[in-house]
Design an enzyme around this catalytic site. Structure first.
Site, PDB file in Angstrom:
ATOM      1  N   GLU A  18      -4.260   7.675  -4.677  1.00  0.00           N
ATOM      2  CA  GLU A  18      -4.537   7.065  -5.982  1.00  0.00           C
ATOM      3  C   GLU A  18      -5.846   7.607  -6.521  1.00  0.00           C
ATOM      4  O   GLU A  18      -6.783   7.806  -5.740  1.00  0.00           O
ATOM      5  CB  GLU A  18      -4.604   5.542  -5.839  1.00  0.00           C
ATOM      6  CG  GLU A  18      -3.252   4.954  -5.428  1.00  0.00           C
ATOM      7  CD  GLU A  18      -3.299   3.443  -5.228  1.00  0.00           C
ATOM      8  OE1 GLU A  18      -4.343   2.829  -5.494  1.00  0.00           O
ATOM      9  OE2 GLU A  18      -2.291   2.885  -4.807  1.00  0.00           O
ATOM     10  N   HIS A  46      -1.890   0.255  -9.787  1.00  0.00           N
ATOM     11  CA  HIS A  46      -2.564  -0.636  -8.833  1.00  0.00           C
ATOM     12  C   HIS A  46      -3.267  -1.788  -9.568  1.00  0.00           C
ATOM     13  O   HIS A  46      -4.433  -2.084  -9.318  1.00  0.00           O
ATOM     14  CB  HIS A  46      -3.563   0.144  -7.964  1.00  0.00           C
ATOM     15  CG  HIS A  46      -3.843  -0.523  -6.648  1.00  0.00           C
ATOM     16  ND1 HIS A  46      -4.026   0.164  -5.473  1.00  0.00           N
ATOM     17  CD2 HIS A  46      -3.971  -1.843  -6.317  1.00  0.00           C
ATOM     18  CE1 HIS A  46      -4.262  -0.690  -4.485  1.00  0.00           C
ATOM     19  NE2 HIS A  46      -4.232  -1.912  -4.971  1.00  0.00           N
ATOM     20  N   ARG A  79       0.864  -1.177   0.000  1.00  0.00           N
ATOM     21  CA  ARG A  79       0.000   0.000   0.000  1.00  0.00           C
ATOM     22  C   ARG A  79       0.909   1.238   0.000  1.00  0.00           C
ATOM     23  O   ARG A  79       1.980   1.232   0.627  1.00  0.00           O
ATOM     24  CB  ARG A  79      -0.881   0.050   1.264  1.00  0.00           C
ATOM     25  CG  ARG A  79      -2.077  -0.881   1.235  1.00  0.00           C
ATOM     26  CD  ARG A  79      -3.178  -0.389   0.295  1.00  0.00           C
ATOM     27  NE  ARG A  79      -4.334  -1.251   0.311  1.00  0.00           N
ATOM     28  CZ  ARG A  79      -4.566  -2.274  -0.525  1.00  0.00           C
ATOM     29  NH1 ARG A  79      -3.686  -2.574  -1.468  1.00  0.00           N
ATOM     30  NH2 ARG A  79      -5.661  -2.991  -0.440  1.00  0.00           N
TER      31      ARG A  79
HETATM   32  N1  LIG Z   1      -1.201  -4.035  -5.383  1.00  0.00           N
HETATM   33  C1  LIG Z   1      -2.234  -4.836  -5.332  1.00  0.00           C
HETATM   34  O1  LIG Z   1      -3.050  -4.915  -6.241  1.00  0.00           O
HETATM   35  C2  LIG Z   1      -2.404  -5.719  -4.130  1.00  0.00           C
HETATM   36  C3  LIG Z   1      -3.110  -6.923  -4.267  1.00  0.00           C
HETATM   37  C4  LIG Z   1      -3.177  -7.769  -3.182  1.00  0.00           C
HETATM   38  C5  LIG Z   1      -2.626  -7.398  -1.982  1.00  0.00           C
HETATM   39  N2  LIG Z   1      -2.006  -6.206  -1.870  1.00  0.00           N
HETATM   40  C6  LIG Z   1      -1.441  -5.803  -0.584  1.00  0.00           C
HETATM   41  O2  LIG Z   1      -0.536  -6.800  -0.137  1.00  0.00           O
HETATM   42  C7  LIG Z   1      -0.830  -7.114   1.211  1.00  0.00           C
HETATM   43  C8  LIG Z   1      -0.384  -8.518   1.517  1.00  0.00           C
HETATM   44  O3  LIG Z   1      -1.204  -9.445   0.849  1.00  0.00           O
HETATM   45  P1  LIG Z   1      -1.065 -11.005   1.176  1.00  0.00           P
HETATM   46  O4  LIG Z   1      -2.174 -11.651   0.466  1.00  0.00           O
HETATM   47  O5  LIG Z   1       0.326 -11.477   0.946  1.00  0.00           O
HETATM   48  O6  LIG Z   1      -1.365 -10.963   2.739  1.00  0.00           O
HETATM   49  P2  LIG Z   1      -0.963 -11.982   3.876  1.00  0.00           P
HETATM   50  O7  LIG Z   1      -1.841 -11.679   5.033  1.00  0.00           O
HETATM   51  O8  LIG Z   1      -0.888 -13.369   3.364  1.00  0.00           O
HETATM   52  O9  LIG Z   1       0.531 -11.582   4.256  1.00  0.00           O
HETATM   53  C9  LIG Z   1       0.861 -10.440   4.982  1.00  0.00           C
HETATM   54  C10 LIG Z   1       2.248 -10.665   5.608  1.00  0.00           C
HETATM   55  O10 LIG Z   1       2.681  -9.415   6.135  1.00  0.00           O
HETATM   56  C11 LIG Z   1       3.249  -9.673   7.409  1.00  0.00           C
HETATM   57  N3  LIG Z   1       3.162  -8.477   8.234  1.00  0.00           N
HETATM   58  C12 LIG Z   1       2.061  -7.896   8.767  1.00  0.00           C
HETATM   59  N4  LIG Z   1       2.421  -6.822   9.487  1.00  0.00           N
HETATM   60  C13 LIG Z   1       3.769  -6.742   9.395  1.00  0.00           C
HETATM   61  C14 LIG Z   1       4.722  -5.849   9.913  1.00  0.00           C
HETATM   62  N5  LIG Z   1       4.386  -4.835  10.719  1.00  0.00           N
HETATM   63  N6  LIG Z   1       6.012  -6.062   9.589  1.00  0.00           N
HETATM   64  C15 LIG Z   1       6.378  -7.092   8.809  1.00  0.00           C
HETATM   65  N7  LIG Z   1       5.534  -7.976   8.292  1.00  0.00           N
HETATM   66  C16 LIG Z   1       4.243  -7.794   8.587  1.00  0.00           C
HETATM   67  C17 LIG Z   1       2.433 -10.798   7.986  1.00  0.00           C
HETATM   68  O11 LIG Z   1       3.161 -11.431   9.030  1.00  0.00           O
HETATM   69  C18 LIG Z   1       2.240 -11.670   6.753  1.00  0.00           C
HETATM   70  O12 LIG Z   1       3.347 -12.527   6.629  1.00  0.00           O
HETATM   71  C19 LIG Z   1      -2.326  -6.841   1.343  1.00  0.00           C
HETATM   72  O13 LIG Z   1      -2.701  -6.594   2.676  1.00  0.00           O
HETATM   73  C20 LIG Z   1      -2.516  -5.637   0.462  1.00  0.00           C
HETATM   74  O14 LIG Z   1      -2.262  -4.458   1.194  1.00  0.00           O
HETATM   75  C21 LIG Z   1      -1.879  -5.368  -2.913  1.00  0.00           C
HETATM   76  O1  LIG Z   2      -5.588  -5.557  -1.668  1.00  0.00           O
HETATM   77  C1  LIG Z   2      -5.957  -5.911  -2.785  1.00  0.00           C
HETATM   78  O2  LIG Z   2      -6.535  -7.000  -2.992  1.00  0.00           O
HETATM   79  C2  LIG Z   2      -5.699  -5.019  -3.961  1.00  0.00           C
HETATM   80  O3  LIG Z   2      -4.762  -4.046  -3.617  1.00  0.00           O
HETATM   81  C3  LIG Z   2      -6.940  -4.371  -4.418  1.00  0.00           C
HETATM   82  O4  LIG Z   2      -7.472  -3.714  -3.323  1.00  0.00           O
HETATM   83  P1  LIG Z   2      -8.187  -2.306  -3.450  1.00  0.00           P
HETATM   84  O5  LIG Z   2      -9.011  -2.295  -4.650  1.00  0.00           O
HETATM   85  O6  LIG Z   2      -8.938  -2.260  -2.199  1.00  0.00           O
HETATM   86  O7  LIG Z   2      -7.117  -1.288  -3.455  1.00  0.00           O
END
Ligand SMILES: NC(=O)c1ccc[n+]([C@@H]2O[C@H](COP(=O)([O-])OP(=O)(O)OC[C@H]3O[C@@H](n4cnc5c(N)ncnc54)[C@H](O)[C@@H]3O)[C@@H](O)[C@H]2O)c1
Ligand SMILES: O=C(O)[C@H](O)COP(=O)(O)O
Length: 320
Positions: free
Chosen positions: A260, A279, A231
């Site tokens: 964004e 994104h 994020r």
């Molecule tokens: N750009 C995009 O389109 C997109 C899409 C999906 C997810 N995301 C972002 O990626 C994040 C992660 O997704 P995921 O599916 O891998 O989630 P997940 O819950 O599987 O993994 C999150 C990881 O982050 C770690 N974590 C949490 N807080 C932490 C901290 N303070 N310091 C270090 N590590 C920490 C957790 O221990 C876990 O290992 C989502 O929460 C979202 O914000 C972005």
């Molecule tokens: O966290 C996600 O799955 C992606 O970043 C999309 O999330 P958003 O549309 O809420 O930004």
């Protein structure tokens, strides 16, 4: 007794809709992307499956019957977590569905920056035959994955296939396949100077807000690349811009931003050492099926049996 109601704020293809219907044949299912389809049904829905952006303005803060909100996204940082917690509404995320597409995007960004593809694409537009400066190899380099969750673990697997050393950061430092070393967040500053690539895949929480600022960019190597798909608010964007403008780091691949869409005025657009994706890191053709088949339906079956969904249940104390 009134019919139980499920609202899905997405257009589902017929096959996926049928699979949901088979699981809850007696329920009233309202599905569609346009808010006109579902907005009058939110208050008496027991379950909502959908994006926070769409649901937030209408429903759950009123006198709703909502028991469970299944997010269509992995990040739930913009959900009203306190309110949901206070009302004992379950919140489950779509975490896991992005592991393949986003790890591919992360590697596309890492490869692009390393092999200077962005520079060659710009040159191609002006038909310029010019050897960019010496390009680098990824083999043998070190990647720090900040947030070793679903996306981080898949990224680590690819990194090992590239012959890289992989360091992970997450809440627990228990070792994990494909990671050479694993640490908790308090070790972030000590691993940064070792990394040739720093990849941010954490959720946005109180603990990760502005995790990366001036100090962290100073700790990174001048030759290191920074990738953020987590994020925007995990990073002090101004400090990132400064680090990039002053060559204190080598470049960045960014899918997420503090605001964004990214403003036209943002200096990031014009920086030669930056690749921007809007994104879109996680969107692919398999998205809907993965959310419905891998997460929602198994969760729904568990909810029907046990009264609580099982997969990706948000821990409101942790915030993800
Ligand atoms: N750009 C995009 O389109 C997109 C899409 C999906 C997810 N995301 C972002 O990626 C994040 C992660 O997704 P995921 O599916 O891998 O989630 P997940 O819950 O599987 O993994 C999150 C990881 O982050 C770690 N974590 C949490 N807080 C932490 C901290 N303070 N310091 C270090 N590590 C920490 C957790 O221990 C876990 O290992 C989502 O929460 C979202 O914000 C972005
Ligand atoms: O966290 C996600 O799955 C992606 O970043 C999309 O999330 P958003 O549309 O809420 O930004």
């Amino acid at each position: 007794m009134s019919q139980r109601k499920l609202v899905i704020t997405q257009n589902l293809d017929q096959g996926l809709y049928e699979k949901v219907k088979e699981t809850v044949p007696d329920w009233n299912i309202i599905a569609g992307k346009e808010s006109s389809v579902w907005k009058d049904h939110l208050n008496d829905a027991e379950i909502i499956v959908g994006w926070k952006k769409e649901v937030k303005p209408y429903g759950i803060d009123r006198d709703s019957k909502l028991k469970w909100l299944q997010s269509w996204s992995a990040g739930v940082d913009r959900f009203p977590l306190e309110q949901l917690n206070a009302k004992n509404i379950f919140l489950t995320t779509a975490s896991g569905v992005h592991a393949y597409p986003i790890s591919e995007t992360i590697f596309a960004l890492m490869l692009g920056l390393t092999r200077k593809i962005h520079t060659y694409v710009r040159n191609q537009q002006s038909k310029t035959w010019h050897h960019a400066h010496l390009s680098l190899e990824m083999h043998g380099k070190t990647v720090g994955i900040i947030g070793a969750g679903a996306i981080g673990k898949e990224t680590a697997k690819i990194a090992k296939a590239f012959g890289m050393k992989v360091i992970g950061i997450r809440h627990s430092d228990i070792s994990e396949e494909s990671f050479d070393e694993m640490y908790t967040t308090d070790h972030l500053n000590s691993i940064l100077p070792q990394c040739d690539y720093v990849v941010v895949t954490t959720p946005l929480t109180d603990g990760t807000y502005h995790l990366f600022g001036k100090k962290q960019f100073q700790l990174m190597k001048e030759s290191a690349f920074f990738i953020n798909i987590g994020r925007g608010e995990i990073v002090v964007e101004e400090d990132l811009v400064h680090a990039l403008e002053t060559d204190s780091i080598a470049g960045a691949g960014l899918d997420v931003f503090e605001k964004e869409p990214l403003s036209e005025q943002s200096p990031l657009w014009n920086l030669e050492n930056v690749i921007i994706t809007p994104h879109t890191a996680g969107s692919t053709e398999h998205y809907d099926a993965r959310v419905i088949e891998d997460i929602f339906i198994p969760n729904l079956k568990h909810y029907l049996q046990e009264g609580v969904p099982k997969i990706n249940l948000v821990d409101f104390k942790k915030g993800y």
